[in-house]
Design a protein around this motif. Structure first.
Motif, mmCIF file in Angstrom:
data_model
loop_
_atom_site.group_PDB
_atom_site.id
_atom_site.type_symbol
_atom_site.label_atom_id
_atom_site.label_comp_id
_atom_site.label_asym_id
_atom_site.label_seq_id
_atom_site.Cartn_x
_atom_site.Cartn_y
_atom_site.Cartn_z
ATOM 1 N N GLU A 132 0.825 -1.207 0.000
ATOM 2 C CA GLU A 132 0.000 0.000 0.000
ATOM 3 C C GLU A 132 0.860 1.257 0.000
ATOM 4 N N ALA A 133 1.962 1.202 0.754
ATOM 5 C CA ALA A 133 2.852 2.357 0.764
ATOM 6 C C ALA A 133 3.459 2.596 -0.609
ATOM 7 N N ARG A 134 3.861 1.486 -1.285
ATOM 8 C CA ARG A 134 4.409 1.643 -2.637
ATOM 9 C C ARG A 134 3.361 2.187 -3.601
ATOM 10 N N ALA A 135 2.110 1.680 -3.507
ATOM 11 C CA ALA A 135 1.050 2.180 -4.380
ATOM 12 C C ALA A 135 0.780 3.658 -4.133
ATOM 13 N N GLU A 136 0.768 4.061 -2.862
ATOM 14 C CA GLU A 136 0.544 5.461 -2.551
ATOM 15 C C GLU A 136 1.682 6.327 -3.086
ATOM 16 N N THR A 137 2.901 5.825 -2.935
ATOM 17 C CA THR A 137 4.045 6.572 -3.461
ATOM 18 C C THR A 137 3.966 6.703 -4.977
ATOM 19 N N ARG A 138 3.586 5.600 -5.651
ATOM 20 C CA ARG A 138 3.462 5.639 -7.101
ATOM 21 C C ARG A 138 2.366 6.617 -7.522
ATOM 22 N N ARG A 139 1.232 6.605 -6.820
ATOM 23 C CA ARG A 139 0.147 7.531 -7.147
ATOM 24 C C ARG A 139 0.578 8.978 -6.967
ATOM 25 N N GLN A 140 1.322 9.242 -5.885
ATOM 26 C CA GLN A 140 1.802 10.603 -5.669
ATOM 27 C C GLN A 140 2.787 11.029 -6.758
ATOM 28 N N GLU A 141 3.643 10.070 -7.185
ATOM 29 C CA GLU A 141 4.577 10.396 -8.259
ATOM 30 C C GLU A 141 3.844 10.683 -9.559
ATOM 31 N N GLN B 294 0.766 11.842 -9.867
ATOM 32 C CA GLN B 294 0.135 13.145 -9.729
ATOM 33 C C GLN B 294 1.148 14.268 -9.899
#
Length: 450
Positions: free
Chosen positions: A36-45, A47
Motif C-alpha cells: 500500500e505504501a508503494r502504491a501510494e508513493t506511485r500515485r503521488q509520483e 500526480q
C-alpha cells in the motif's frame, strides 16, 4: 509422570504452531502495508508528473496560464493539430489540383491494371513469357475499349437524325398539350418563350464560342490523359512488383513492415472492386438494354453502353443513365413507354443492389451507402466525373489499409508484451547506452500489385 510429559510436549507444539501462524500473519500484514505504501508513493509520483506536465514550470499560483482548465488545454492541443492537418490537406489538394490530369491518368491506369492483371498472371502460369503476356493483354484490352467507344459514337451518329426528328415531334406534342391543358397557356406565350430562347442564344454567342474553344482544349487534355494512362498501364502490368518495392523504400524502415502487408490487401480490394463493378455493369447494361429494345426505344444499344459506363459511378451513375433512357423514351415513344423504362431500370437496380453486389463484391469492398454518396459527391466536387469514378474505390482501399494497420499494430503490441513477460524483469540500461538498430527490410514483396 510420562502422561504429564506428553501433555506438556503437545502443549508446547500447539504453542509453537500458534506462534508460527501469528508470525505469518504479521509478515502478511507488513507486506500488505509495504504494498500500500508503494502504491501510494506511485500515485503521488504520477500526480506530481501530471502536475509538471500540465502546469508550467515555475508558474506562480496567480499566473493566468496555470488557471486554464485541463479540458481547455486538451481542446487547444487537439485544435492546433487539426489546423495543421487541415493545412496539410489543403496544400495537398492544391498540388493535386495543379497536376489533376496526371493524377487522374495514373488512377485510371491503376483501375485498368487491376482489371487486366489477372489475365497477365493467367498467361504467365500457362508458360507465356512476361513481356509477351503483357503485350497481348495490353493490346487486347485497349483494342476492346477503343472498339466499344467507336461503336457508341457510330450508333449515336447513325441515329442522331431520327432522334432530332423525334425530339421535334415531341416538342410539337408538348406544345399541343400545353394549349389544351388546364393551365390556359396561349400560342402567343409559347412563341414568346421561343423568341426569348433565341435572344438568349444570340446574346451569349460569344460565351458559346468560348465554350467551343474550351472544348478543343478539353479534347487535347483528354487525348493527353489517355496516352498517359496507356503508358502507365503498360509499365504497371510489366513491372508492378518493382515499382511497389521502390515505393516502399520511400517510407521509414519501421513503417515498411506494416505497409508491406497492407499493400497486397489493398491491391486485392481494388482488383475485386474493379472486377465486380465490371460484371455488375455488364449485367445492368444487358438487361436494361434488352428491356428498352423490346419497348422499341431508339438507340437501345448505345443507351446500354452508356448505362454500362455510368455504372462505374455507384448510385449516381445509375440514376443519370436511367434518366437519359427515360428522356429518349419520352421524346420518341411517349409517357407510357417512359414509365415502363423507369420500371425496368428500377427493377434491375433493385436486383443489383440486393443480390448482385453482395454476391459478387462480397464483404471485401463493402462500403456503407452513406459513405458512397458522400465520397461520390466529394470526388465530383474536387475532380468532376473522374473524381466521382475513383472516389468509391479510394474509400474502399483506404478502409482496407486502415483496418489492416490497426490490427497489425495491436498484434505488434501483443507480441512485445509477450516477449517482455517471457524475458522477465531486466535491469535498466545504463545511461548513454545506444539503442539496438531497427530491424531490416520486411520479407519478400507481394507477388501481385502495381
Amino acid at each position: 509422570m510420562s502422561e504429564k510429559r506428553q501433555w506438556g510436549a503437545g502443549l508446547a507444539a500447539e504453542l509453537a504452531r500458534l506462534a508460527g501462524r501469528l508470525e505469518e500473519q504479521r509478515r502478511a500484514a507488513a507486506e500488505k502495508a509495504r504494498a500500500e505504501a508503494r502504491a501510494e508513493t506511485r500515485r503521488q509520483e504520477e500526480q506530481a508528473a501530471a502536475a509538471r506536465r500540465y502546469v508550467p514550470r515555475g508558474a506562480a499560483p496567480g499566473d493566468p496560464v496555470s488557471q486554464v482548465p485541463w479540458s481547455m488545454r486538451v481542446a487547444a492541443e487537439v485544435g492546433w493539430r487539426l489546423l495543421v492537418l487541415a493545412g496539410t490537406v489543403w496544400v495537398l489538394m492544391r498540388v493535386i489540383g495543379t497536376i489533376q490530369l496526371v493524377v487522374l491518368a495514373f488512377v485510371a491506369a491503376l483501375l485498368i491494371t487491376a482489371l487486366l492483371q489477372p489475365f497477365v498472371g493467367r498467361l504467365k502460369r500457362l508458360g507465356v513469357p512476361r513481356g509477351v503476356a503483357t503485350a497481348i493483354v495490353f493490346i487486347g484490352g485497349f483494342v476492346i475499349m477503343g472498339l466499344v467507344g467507336w461503336f457508341v459514337v457510330w450508333q449515336v451518329m447513325e441515329n442522331v437524325d431520327n432522334l432530332s426528328n423525334s425530339l421535334q415531334d415531341g416538342i410539337n406534342e408538348l406544345k399541343r398539350w400545353l394549349l389544351n391543358s388546364p393551365f390556359h397557356v396561349t400560342d402567343d406565350q409559347i412563341n414568346q418563350i421561343a423568341v426569348n430562347l433565341q435572344d438568349a442564344i444570340g446574346t451569349n454567342s460569344k460565351a458559346l464560342t468560348d465554350a467551343g474553344l474550351q472544348g478543343v482544349t478539353v479534347v487535347v487534355e483528354l487525348l493527353t490523359g489517355i496516352l498517359l494512362a496507356m503508358f502507365s498501364t503498360l509499365f504497371l502490368l510489366y513491372d508492378g512488383r518493382n515499382i511497389w518495392n521502390w515505393c516502399l523504400k520511400l517510407f521509414p524502415v519501421a513503417a515498411r513492415d506494416g505497409l508491406g502487408g497492407a499493400g497486397p490487401r489493398a491491391w486485392r480490394t481494388l482488383t475485386l472492386y474493379v472486377r465486380g463493378t465490371v460484371i455488375v455493369a455488364l449485367i445492368d447494361a444487358i438487361f436494361i438494354g434488352i428491356g428498352i429494345y423490346f419497348l422499341r426505344v431508339p438507340m437501345a444499344v448505345p443507351l446500354a453502353v452508356i448505362i454500362f459506363l455510368a455504372a462505374f459511378v455507384p448510385l449516381v451513375g445509375a440514376v443519370a443513365s436511367g434518366t437519359i433512357a427515360m428522356v429518349v423514351a419520352l421524346v420518341t415513344q411517349g409517357p407510357f413507354t417512359a414509365l415502363m423504362v423507369l420500371v425496368v431500370v428500377l427493377a434491375v437496380q433493385q436486383i443489383e443492389g440486393h443480390i448482385l453486389q453482395p454476391f459478387i463484391l462480397g464483404r471485401a469492398v463493402r462500403v456503407h451507402p452513406l459513405g458512397v454518396i458522400l465520397s461520390v459527391a466529394a470526388g465530383s466536387l474536387i475532380a468532376g466525373i473522374g473524381g466521382a469514378v475513383v472516389a468509391v474505390p479510394l474509400v474502399a482501399v483506404t478502409n482496407t489499409v486502415v483496418v489492416y494497420l490497426r490490427a497489425n499494430s495491436r498484434q505488434a503490441a501483443l507480441r512485445a508484451a509477450e516477449s517482455e513477460t517471457a524475458a522477465g524483469p531486466q535491469d535498466p540500461a545504463p545511461a548513454g547506452t545506444v539503442p539496438a538498430a531497427a530491424p531490416g527490410l520486411p520479407g519478400p514483396a507481394p507477388e501481385q500489385g502495381a
